[in-house]
Scaffold this motif. Sequence first.
Motif, PDB file in Angstrom:
ATOM      1  N   ASP A  29       0.954  -1.156  -0.090  1.00 60.74           N
ATOM      2  CA  ASP A  29      -0.021   0.102  -0.037  1.00 60.74           C
ATOM      3  C   ASP A  29       0.920   1.310  -0.107  1.00 60.74           C
ATOM      4  N   ALA A  30       2.078   1.283  -0.134  1.00 64.72           N
ATOM      5  CA  ALA A  30       3.065   2.312  -0.263  1.00 64.72           C
ATOM      6  C   ALA A  30       2.611   3.205  -1.460  1.00 64.72           C
ATOM      7  N   THR A  31       2.100   4.319  -1.032  1.00 70.18           N
ATOM      8  CA  THR A  31       1.672   5.599  -2.211  1.00 70.18           C
ATOM      9  C   THR A  31       2.843   5.950  -2.972  1.00 70.18           C
ATOM     10  N   ALA A  32       4.171   5.936  -2.635  1.00 74.11           N
ATOM     11  CA  ALA A  32       5.332   6.335  -3.326  1.00 74.11           C
ATOM     12  C   ALA A  32       6.426   6.013  -2.633  1.00 74.11           C
ATOM     13  N   VAL A  33       7.670   5.942  -3.093  1.00 73.16           N
ATOM     14  CA  VAL A  33       9.027   5.331  -2.515  1.00 73.16           C
ATOM     15  C   VAL A  33      10.103   6.433  -2.737  1.00 73.16           C
ATOM     16  N   ALA A  34      10.624   6.974  -1.790  1.00 74.10           N
ATOM     17  CA  ALA A  34      11.743   7.468  -1.822  1.00 74.10           C
ATOM     18  C   ALA A  34      13.072   6.785  -1.622  1.00 74.10           C
ATOM     19  N   LEU A  35      14.043   6.722  -2.713  1.00 76.85           N
ATOM     20  CA  LEU A  35      15.013   6.045  -2.891  1.00 76.85           C
ATOM     21  C   LEU A  35      16.279   6.791  -2.390  1.00 76.85           C
ATOM     22  N   VAL A  36      16.654   6.997  -1.064  1.00 79.56           N
ATOM     23  CA  VAL A  36      17.661   8.060  -0.641  1.00 79.56           C
ATOM     24  C   VAL A  36      18.976   7.238  -0.482  1.00 79.56           C
ATOM     25  N   THR A  37      20.072   7.820  -1.376  1.00 78.58           N
ATOM     26  CA  THR A  37      21.175   7.255  -1.509  1.00 78.58           C
ATOM     27  C   THR A  37      22.419   8.390  -1.659  1.00 78.58           C
ATOM     28  N   ASN A  38      23.610   8.126  -1.822  1.00 83.56           N
ATOM     29  CA  ASN A  38      24.734   9.074  -2.012  1.00 83.56           C
ATOM     30  C   ASN A  38      25.238   8.874  -3.541  1.00 83.56           C
TER      31      ASN A  38
END
Lengths: 359, 359
Positions: free
Chosen positions: A32-41
């Motif tokens: 049910d994730a409405t969006a995904v933030a892929l946080v990286t460097n």
Amino acid sequence: MNTVHVETPGGAYPIHIGAGRLGLLAQSIPADATAVALVTNPTVGGLYAAGVEKTLAEAGHRVLRIDLPDGEEHKDWQTLNLIFDALLQNRFDRKAVLVALGGGVIGDMVGFAAACYMRGVRFVQVPTTLLAQVDSSVGGKTAVNHPLGKNMIGAFYQPDAVEIDVDVLKTLPQREIAAGLAEVIKYGMIIDAPFFDWCEQNVDALRALEHNAITYAIRRSCELKAYVVSQDERESGLRAILNFGHTFGHAIEAGLGYGQWLHGEAVGCGMIQAAELSAAVLGLPRGSVERIRSLVRAIGCPDAPPDLGVERWLDLMQVDKKTEGGQLRFVLLPEIGRAVCQPAPDEAVREVLQRTVSA
Amino acid sequence: MNTVHVETPGGAYPIHIGAGRLGLLAQSIPADATAVALVTNPTVGGLYAAGVEKTLAEAGHRVLRIDLPDGEEHKDWQTLNLIFDALLQNRFDRKAVLVALGGGVIGDMVGFAAACYMRGVRFVQVPTTLLAQVDSSVGGKTAVNHPLGKNMIGAFYQPDAVEIDVDVLKTLPQREIAAGLAEVIKYGMIIDAPFFDWCEQNVDALRALEHNAITYAIRRSCELKAYVVSQDERESGLRAILNFGHTFGHAIEAGLGYGQWLHGEAVGCGMIQAAELSAAVLGLPRGSVERIRSLVRAIGCPDAPPDLGVERWLDLMQVDKKTEGGQLRFVLLPEIGRAVCQPAPDEAVREVLQRTVSA
């Protein structure tokens, strides 16, 4: 694939360990994730983010990539705010999911961002350094640094899942492998003497990232940390033993400026100092101190602490959060495989500092 | 003295309500506190901090006073950092206790600071505005604002105790009494119709701060909020009804700039708009809408929302965290004393905005 189950009052979650886990990441994103933030460097992201984005997009997720500047010196509120800015600008709501793709710095910051964004959203840890795989991705400690102390601002906040892909270690510099192995051998020292023996016997295979050896070492480390954390999520008792070597290690990091030594290198060296203090206070046999010193050397960590001056050392250790009511407490070993947390007399600490620093 | 007991998964704590509670504050500080930080602002601190410091010092506590700048516009990370700076400079450890002496801004910031400092220390709420006494001091919501949204960065974190001294209301401006009464009457609207009736009948006594009336209103409000929060600490269900009027109210605050209207004033006005929307969507009788409008007027809150332009209104409400997957959700009343949380058709929202804003 190996799975370790972590249970704490704050939540239960699986740690999946194996080859090729990055390509299966979508399995760990809640439906049910409405969006995904892929946080990286930029470093890790340059190697792996495009593939992960593709995997998640193919699974039907809206994905936003957020790149943070690399390094411990950026583990602060200003960098954390870059996450909040991006999430709010892109209208991420409470059912969004954050993914931390990177080492301990990324994991700690993304975990803390997840803890605070709209008072808490879900997140998945994808640790890409050995240190993060065996340490910071297990147990729910999240934080940023403050100019007056490391990890001073943070939260206990558990991920939904941890995905450990052993393949990514192949792109890791040798120095970071050594720093990660410092935490691996720590578990043997504080809670599992047979694992300490096993590490001594397999140190060459571990440094060479031999598949079976490194997979077992990661799994055993996660199991041991998960056991400790499940007993004591909020570090009121048993969990403190995980800080073996850390009071000395944090002083090295703060004294030289964050980022000069890797965290694992500072802990590795700090464990030798803590072993010396254990000999002075609890009578840890000299032979055990020398085994610890030899193994720290064998994994490739520095064994000589920097000369910061004894008073500065004491001052740096005072600000460490393991003090209570002004009294310096240490994790000490009565023997290899068993740790206790107790105050140490000032003169013993000074003596160890004078001896190890001038060595 | 009245006591309301709050129980949540995150912790149980008492709310003490009565005259002269400030002088008894030491009773609520845990005996093993290594130090106490009394966080306040110059306005409230100028009136009450010296007395509280004396009380705590006489009970044997080391007390550090921290003054934060006054006002919602300072409810941000920069101000929060003033707390962390002071705590670290004074070597406050994990067993220190924070005391929030002030209104909702102080309470929210000190609560969030307590949640984050060394990953969590204890704190006691001493709310000095009526609004904070009946709302923000109950339920463990803590936060700071972000330039892109109010209360976007925060935590659910419960205090050890709440001390409500009704005497301090005598130094409160009339405008702040009205703003606090807006939240009081809200509880009647959403969950307790007889309490709504009682508020209508006692509105003059409430505005005059007649002791028995205001003490009962505070106690009943705390009981009702405590009941809701105990059912749903993390706002996944029932707790959302506490936001009646808030989606409109937050838009007023954000649209005019935080601090132009008091939070309670914005919520008071927002409840009239939410009542109008309830009539349009759920058939709340016109008579009930007018009773709500009349009571908001009678407590002294503004009843005409500012003309921000309909599109700007919608935009400001979108960023509010009560949206999910982009769909605007509202708390609506089928009747006075009962609330539901559901999406509302865009055209109904526009129609209400056009009508109420041009009124």
